[in-house]
Enzyme design. Structure first.
Site, short mmCIF file in Angstrom:
data_model
loop_
_atom_site.label_atom_id
_atom_site.label_comp_id
_atom_site.label_asym_id
_atom_site.label_seq_id
_atom_site.Cartn_x
_atom_site.Cartn_y
_atom_site.Cartn_z
N ASN A 106 6.59 4.22 10.83
CA ASN A 106 5.34 4.01 11.57
C ASN A 106 5.45 2.65 12.27
O ASN A 106 5.25 1.61 11.64
CB ASN A 106 4.15 4.04 10.60
CG ASN A 106 2.83 3.78 11.30
OD1 ASN A 106 2.77 3.76 12.53
ND2 ASN A 106 1.77 3.58 10.52
N LYS A 124 3.56 1.39 14.48
CA LYS A 124 2.26 0.79 14.83
C LYS A 124 2.30 0.26 16.27
O LYS A 124 3.00 0.84 17.11
CB LYS A 124 1.90 -0.29 13.81
CG LYS A 124 2.00 0.24 12.37
CD LYS A 124 1.42 -0.64 11.32
CE LYS A 124 1.56 0.04 9.97
NZ LYS A 124 0.94 -0.70 8.89
N HIS A 150 -5.16 7.12 9.48
CA HIS A 150 -4.57 5.90 8.91
C HIS A 150 -5.69 4.88 8.71
O HIS A 150 -6.63 4.82 9.51
CB HIS A 150 -3.50 5.36 9.86
CG HIS A 150 -2.65 4.28 9.25
ND1 HIS A 150 -3.11 3.01 9.08
CD2 HIS A 150 -1.39 4.30 8.74
CE1 HIS A 150 -2.16 2.28 8.49
NE2 HIS A 150 -1.11 3.05 8.28
N GLU A 192 -1.90 6.32 1.08
CA GLU A 192 -1.61 4.96 1.53
C GLU A 192 -2.69 3.99 1.03
O GLU A 192 -3.71 3.78 1.71
CB GLU A 192 -1.61 4.92 3.06
CG GLU A 192 -0.46 5.69 3.67
CD GLU A 192 0.17 4.89 4.80
OE1 GLU A 192 1.38 4.76 4.79
OE2 GLU A 192 -0.58 4.38 5.64
N GLY A 250 1.41 -3.39 4.21
CA GLY A 250 1.84 -4.63 4.85
C GLY A 250 1.75 -5.86 3.95
O GLY A 250 1.81 -6.98 4.44
N SER A 296 4.27 -0.75 1.72
CA SER A 296 5.33 -1.68 1.30
C SER A 296 6.56 -0.97 0.71
O SER A 296 7.15 -1.45 -0.25
CB SER A 296 4.76 -2.71 0.32
OG SER A 296 3.78 -3.49 0.96
#
Ligand code: PGA
Length: 221
Positions: free
Chosen positions: A7, A9, A86, A145, A151, A184
């Site tokens: 992903n 982003k 998301h 998630e 992150g 992560s």
């Protein structure tokens, strides 16, 4: 079959995306590698045959008077998958459970597989709304998630992720749906997730921006 999804982003110019693909050398695998890019990359990058593309966003409306939107029918032929729900699009673009369900329906109509992201605060409500909209939950992928893991370098414990994945299959009344974990994931912890009974792949943000790093996450098969 396992899924390895990058992903990206909001990252990479078109040139940088092309460079990423020229450096990306995944191990030979029968599993599914997917790169979720920005819309500006679609149509201009030709991924290798081993690889599929995903969009990161789709309009909740059919084609028509919706300035600024990109619809499922427009994405048809450009991508095989699309991320929905998301935590970042729920926050930045006000994606609600209802909008996610509408998007899932439109994507499926366009033969694009939705990858529906879930976290605990809306996991049950999202599945309930999907069941109301679709009557039966099939032909989609779920990704668990947890916000605290995205992150941050603080990944969820694999056992806990497995428990939630089991909960998702139970609530969705479909044991055959692929459930992924995201948050992560890196080359060191990926095997701990893939060895869990109810987890069939990973959704990778930060570690996917480096093509060598992402290639190390993919297990040869
Ligand atoms: P992360 O992002 O791997 O950087 O935690 C995952 C995601 O948001 O999909």
């Amino acid at each position: 079959m396992q899924y390895f999804i990058a992903n990206w982003k909001q990252n990479f110019s078109l040139k940088e995306a092309q460079e990423w693909f020229s450096r990306f050398a995944p191990p030979s695998t029968k599993d599914q590698i997917i790169v979720a890019t920005s819309h500006i990359h679609l149509g201009s990058i030709t991924p290798s045959p081993q690889l599929s593309l995903a969009a990161q966003f789709v309009s909740p409306y059919d084609n028509g008077a919706h300035t600024g939107q990109i619809g499922a029918q427009q994405l048809r032929g450009l991508v095989d998958y699309c991320l929905v729900g998301h935590s970042e699009t729920r926050k930045d673009l006000q994606e609600t459970d209802q909008l996610v369900a509408q998007k899932v329906r439109l994507l499926q109509k366009a033969n694009i597989t939705p990858i529906v992201c879930l976290d605990l605060p809306y996991l049950e409500s999202q599945i309930r709304v999907l069941l109301l909209e679709l009557l039966e939950i099939k032909n989609l992928i779920f990704a668990y998630e947890p916000l605290s893991a995205i992150g941050t370098g603080q990944s969820e414990s694999p056992q806990r992720a497995n428990e939630i994945a089991f909960k998702i299959t139970t609530l969705a009344h479909n044991r055959s749906l692929p459930i992924l974990y995201g948050g992560s994931v890196d080359p060191f912890n990926v095997t701990d997730y893939l060895s869990q009974e109810y987890i069939s792949g990973v959704l990778v943000g930060s570690a996917s921006l480096d093509p060598e790093e992402f290639a190390k996450i993919i297990k040869p098969s």
